[in-house]
Each structure stands twice: as structure tokens, then as C-alpha cells.
Design an enzyme around this catalytic site. Structure first.
Site, PDB file in Angstrom:
ATOM      1  N   ASP A  87       0.849  -1.189   0.000  1.00  0.00           N
ATOM      2  CA  ASP A  87       0.000   0.000   0.000  1.00  0.00           C
ATOM      3  C   ASP A  87       0.888   1.242   0.000  1.00  0.00           C
ATOM      4  O   ASP A  87       1.885   1.305   0.722  1.00  0.00           O
ATOM      5  CB  ASP A  87      -0.885   0.036   1.248  1.00  0.00           C
ATOM      6  CG  ASP A  87      -1.914  -1.085   1.274  1.00  0.00           C
ATOM      7  OD1 ASP A  87      -1.965  -1.875   0.314  1.00  0.00           O
ATOM      8  OD2 ASP A  87      -2.660  -1.161   2.264  1.00  0.00           O
ATOM      9  N   HIS A 130       3.853  -2.239   3.156  1.00  0.00           N
ATOM     10  CA  HIS A 130       3.666  -0.852   2.753  1.00  0.00           C
ATOM     11  C   HIS A 130       4.917  -0.310   2.068  1.00  0.00           C
ATOM     12  O   HIS A 130       6.033  -0.743   2.362  1.00  0.00           O
ATOM     13  CB  HIS A 130       3.337   0.027   3.967  1.00  0.00           C
ATOM     14  CG  HIS A 130       2.028  -0.309   4.604  1.00  0.00           C
ATOM     15  ND1 HIS A 130       1.864  -1.389   5.444  1.00  0.00           N
ATOM     16  CD2 HIS A 130       0.810   0.299   4.524  1.00  0.00           C
ATOM     17  CE1 HIS A 130       0.605  -1.448   5.846  1.00  0.00           C
ATOM     18  NE2 HIS A 130      -0.054  -0.431   5.311  1.00  0.00           N
TER      19      HIS A 130
END
Length: 256
Positions: A66, A212
Site C-alpha cells: 500500500d 507498505h
């Protein structure tokens, strides 16, 4: 004849406490009626669902990243994937970040990695009205489609937050909501070895792994080479989320 009932102060206090507890329980159930979730297999198609893993014995696994803010972590992670010859992974991009970093989006696209939506504003959409939810998803859809030349079909909601309305709206807009089954917890800034342990201790066939590439993930690029090497030693093949879910039995999170 008249009867007079006398209730002691202690007894009255007990009755009031029990009544309050009942009201509180009912109230909580009402408030959470749209957010209580249960795990189910793809065999149950009643109601909106979010995919969190795939039921398979094949050693296939999806690395997902992400990105919603920052500019220092995405490129090192892309460098690691290239060095380790991992050509299949899925990046969920927020549209404001993508607009600020078109060169990184271009590199992700040209590398052949999969791009999914991470929405527009990075916020909990479950607190929004239906129209606001549609607006946030649509803004990201328009921006990412224009930047990549391809409409995304996967979406990971900001903060992993959703309820029944969010899932239904995303589905009607042509999206599959993707969660994860293994959380690296790299976003809380642990050391490299902790990230490695968080992933390797839980990874399994059909897994979707959350990582992430935002600036909060300070040591993900250091942990990633070890994760890739160790999973390969265990016989895992890296695939995109779309490839993982294609033609397989999906394990999903159903919201009642």
C-alpha cells in the site's frame, strides 16, 4: 385489600444495573449491525465480501504494497523486487500520491506489476455517506485509469476499513475489495527482523501479505530480500492478487 410492595435500596440498585446492561447490549448490537463481520468461503454468496486469502494447496502467494504518502520508500522496494527477479506483486496506490509521483507510477506500470486502487482520501469510508463513498472511489478510479491506461479492478480500502455499504458500493462500481491474511505490521515501524518474523511465521499457500511502501515503513526494503529468499526456499511462487484469485476458491470476509 391493598398490597404495598417495598423494594430495598440495594435491590433497586441491582435492578437498575441489570436494566442498564441490557440497554447497553442492545445499543451496541444496533450500532454495529453493519460492521460485524464473519469469515466465510466463496460458497456463501449472500452478501458483500472482501477477499483475504485463497483456499489452495498450491504454494502461490501474493505480496501486496500500500502507498498513500511519502517519496523515499517506494523506489528501494521496487529495486529489491527487480534485483530478486520478482515480477509479480500488487501495489495499491492512493490517487493523490499517484498524482504527486507520476514517475514512480510509470515505473510500477512498466515493470509489469499489478496496480490496484487505494482510494482517494486516506480515511475510513465506513463513516461516509453513500454518495461520499462513491465519490472517493470514483476520483481514484478516474485518476489511476488516466495515469496507467487501465481501469483498476481491485481496491484496498484506506486503513482496511469497510462495512456492508462500502463493499456493496465498491462491487457495483466494478471493484473487488482485497484485504490480507498476513500482516507484516511494517507500518508501526518495527525493525527488519520483526517484519521478517511477522511474515514468515504466518505465510501459507494462497496468502495475501500486507506490506507498505509509504514512508512509515522504514525497514520494509531491508526485510523484503530475506522474506523473498526464505519463501522461495519453501517453494513459494509469487503471483499478483488477480492471478491468485482467478479460478480458485476464495476465502472472504462477509459483512452481515
Amino acid at each position: 385489600m391493598k398490597f404495598i410492595y417495598v423494594v430495598s435500596a440495594n435491590r433497586l440498585k441491582q435492578i437498575l444495573i441489570i436494566a442498564a446492561a441490557i440497554l447497553l447490549t442492545v445499543g451496541i448490537g444496533y450500532v454495529e449491525r453493519d460492521t460485524i463481520s464473519a469469515f466465510s468461503s466463496s460458497g456463501n454468496k449472500q452478501g458483500p465480501q472482501a477477499i483475504y486469502k485463497v483456499d489452495t494447496k498450491e504454494k502461490k502467494i501474493a505480496l501486496t504494497f500500500d502507498i498513500s504518502w511519502g517519496e523515499t520508500r517506494a523506489l528501494p522496494i521496487l529495486d529489491v523486487l527487480k534485483e530478486k527477479n520478482v515480477s509479480k506483486a500488487t501495489f495499491f496506490l492512493s490517487s493523490p500520491w499517484s498524482q504527486r509521483h507520476p514517475e514512480i507510477v510509470k515505473r510500477i506500470k512498466e515493470t509489469g506489476l499489478e496496480i490496484g486502487s487505494h482510494g482517494h482520501k486516506h480515511d475510513n469510508y465506513s463513516k461516509y455517506t453513500d454518495e461520499e463513498i462513491r465519490s472517493q472511489i470514483a476520483k481514484a478510479d478516474s485518476i489511476l485509469t488516466e495515469m496507467t491506461g487501465k481501469k483498476p479492478t481491485l481496491i484496498r480500502m484506506p486503513n482496511g476499513d469497510f462495512d456492508k455499504r462500502v463493499l456493496e458500493i465498491a462491487n457495483r462500481m466494478g471493484y473487488t475489495v482485497v484485504q490480507w491474511d498476513t500482516d507484516s505490521k511494517d507500518w508501526i515501524e518495527p525493525k527488519k527482523d520483526v517484519i521478517v518474523q511477522n511474515v514468515l511465521s504466518k505465510a501459507h499457500p494462497g496468502d495475501i501479505i500486507l506490506m507498505h511502501a509509504s514512508d512509515s515503513a522504514k525497514e520494509t526494503h531491508l526485510a523484503l530480500p530475506v522474506i523473498i529468499d526464505q519463501l522461495r526456499k519453501q517453494g513459494y511462487e509469487f503471483v499478483t492478487v488477480s492471478e491468485l484469485i482467478a479460478g480458485t476458491s476464495i476465502q472472504s470476509k462477509e459483512v452481515n
